[in-house]
Enzyme design. Sequence first.
Site, PDB file in Angstrom:
ATOM      1  N   ASP A   1       0.854  -1.181   0.000  1.00 45.91           N
ATOM      2  CA  ASP A   1       0.000   0.000   0.000  1.00 45.91           C
ATOM      3  C   ASP A   1       0.898   1.242   0.000  1.00 45.91           C
ATOM      4  O   ASP A   1       1.680   1.434   0.931  1.00 45.91           O
ATOM      5  CB  ASP A   1      -0.881  -0.024   1.260  1.00 45.91           C
ATOM      6  CG  ASP A   1      -2.128   0.811   1.090  1.00 45.91           C
ATOM      7  OD1 ASP A   1      -2.116   1.729   0.252  1.00 45.91           O
ATOM      8  OD2 ASP A   1      -3.114   0.548   1.810  1.00 45.91           O
TER       9      ASP A   1
ATOM     10  N   ASP B   1      -2.794   2.557  -6.073  1.00 50.00           N
ATOM     11  CA  ASP B   1      -1.796   2.566  -5.002  1.00 50.00           C
ATOM     12  C   ASP B   1      -1.751   1.283  -4.185  1.00 50.00           C
ATOM     13  O   ASP B   1      -1.248   1.292  -3.070  1.00 50.00           O
ATOM     14  CB  ASP B   1      -2.053   3.758  -4.075  1.00 50.00           C
ATOM     15  CG  ASP B   1      -3.443   3.728  -3.455  1.00 50.00           C
ATOM     16  OD1 ASP B   1      -4.272   2.924  -3.906  1.00 50.00           O
ATOM     17  OD2 ASP B   1      -3.681   4.515  -2.521  1.00 50.00           O
ATOM     18  N   GLU B   2      -2.268   0.192  -4.749  1.00 52.71           N
ATOM     19  CA  GLU B   2      -2.270  -1.061  -4.005  1.00 52.71           C
ATOM     20  C   GLU B   2      -1.975  -2.233  -4.911  1.00 52.71           C
ATOM     21  O   GLU B   2      -2.361  -2.233  -6.084  1.00 52.71           O
ATOM     22  CB  GLU B   2      -3.652  -1.335  -3.405  1.00 52.71           C
ATOM     23  CG  GLU B   2      -4.023  -0.489  -2.223  1.00 52.71           C
ATOM     24  CD  GLU B   2      -5.399  -0.886  -1.716  1.00 52.71           C
ATOM     25  OE1 GLU B   2      -5.611  -2.079  -1.461  1.00 52.71           O
ATOM     26  OE2 GLU B   2      -6.242   0.002  -1.614  1.00 52.71           O
TER      27      GLU B   2
END
Length: 352
Positions: free
Chosen positions: A15, A113-114
Amino acid sequence: MGSTSTRRDWILHLDLDQFIAGVELLRHPELRGRPVVVGGSGDPTQPRTVAATATYEAREHGIHSGTPLRTALRRCPDAVFLPTDPPAYEAASARVMAVLRDFPVRVEIWGWDEAFLGATTDDPETLAADLQRAVHTRTHLDCSIGIGDNKHQAKLASGLAKPAGIHRLTSDNWATVMNERPTHALWGIGARTAAKLAALGLHTVAQLAAADPADLAARFGPTNGPWYRYLALGKGEAEIVTTPWIPRGHSREITFQHDLTDRADIDHHLTTLAEHVTHDATTAGREITKVTVKVRTTPFQTRTRQSTLPAPTTDPATITRTALAILDRHDLTRPVRLLGVAVDYTMPPTTR
DNA sequence: TCTGGGGTCCTAGGACCC
DNA sequence: TCTGGGGTCCTAGGACCC
């Protein structure tokens, strides 16, 4: 080294910390350490615009993602306001994902973003530290990494690892770490469900784990009820899917700075949205099977109406005509705050 | 705190068919 | 003639996530 460790499969969840703010601070290094708010066109006097993200310095003033920009300005007049720049985030995200693919891991991307990673190793912490270092060296962005037996555990672990840390949450320490936390801490149980669970006397993860699945099924449905208990036991999906996600549908919506009352105006905006969505579908090479029109009126009342098309299409005129016909089924006696057009896509056979 | 935009999945009820 | 069940599709809304 590692003679007593076992080589086995792990799920990692990566993350990126403060991803949007992080990208913006790379472009504006002089803003580091200052309260920065990113959202809309970056004009904090615009009504009906909210923050996409806020730096830690801005958060100290009570500004979070979702805070109206005008509220943010009132709480922190010294804050710097920046417009959102999705293409820049897209590009930064691609650079990060490329770093991950250079490692001997299976990568499942989950948005900008992951990512979930599948790895076989006897030392997941060292792998995680190597990943963090590589991401930082090549993109100057920080990330937190969670290590688990499944995606649920890994996802919660990355949350516990923030900022820029590494945390392991497996079936071995699940009960110790999670049992006394509120049910809301589980990935997939939000405020509404947590409140309903609390009404049943189920406040903590341990209480939910001990609940009767049949009672939960009766209250929350045959799928959701037992699933909540499953989550409380620390279980979850452990399969990493490396093939690209195939979107189920697509939508465009717009909140107007000033409510619309003129029907010709409403029709015009709806037409534009419908054309936009159809163009997006065509660009993506997808066919449309269903059209949904969303209308939000004062006072913040949201309604949807939908139509399944007689046959899949990519024809803009058909989608526009359908959307306008659906609009006729809405009650338009109150001023219109938001209009949206959503479409469902034909799914190729044998997709998951 | 006058409350964005873009997604996914589940549920409940009705229609319709056999 | 009071009344079956199951299966599938469709619609509207709820909930959750980033």
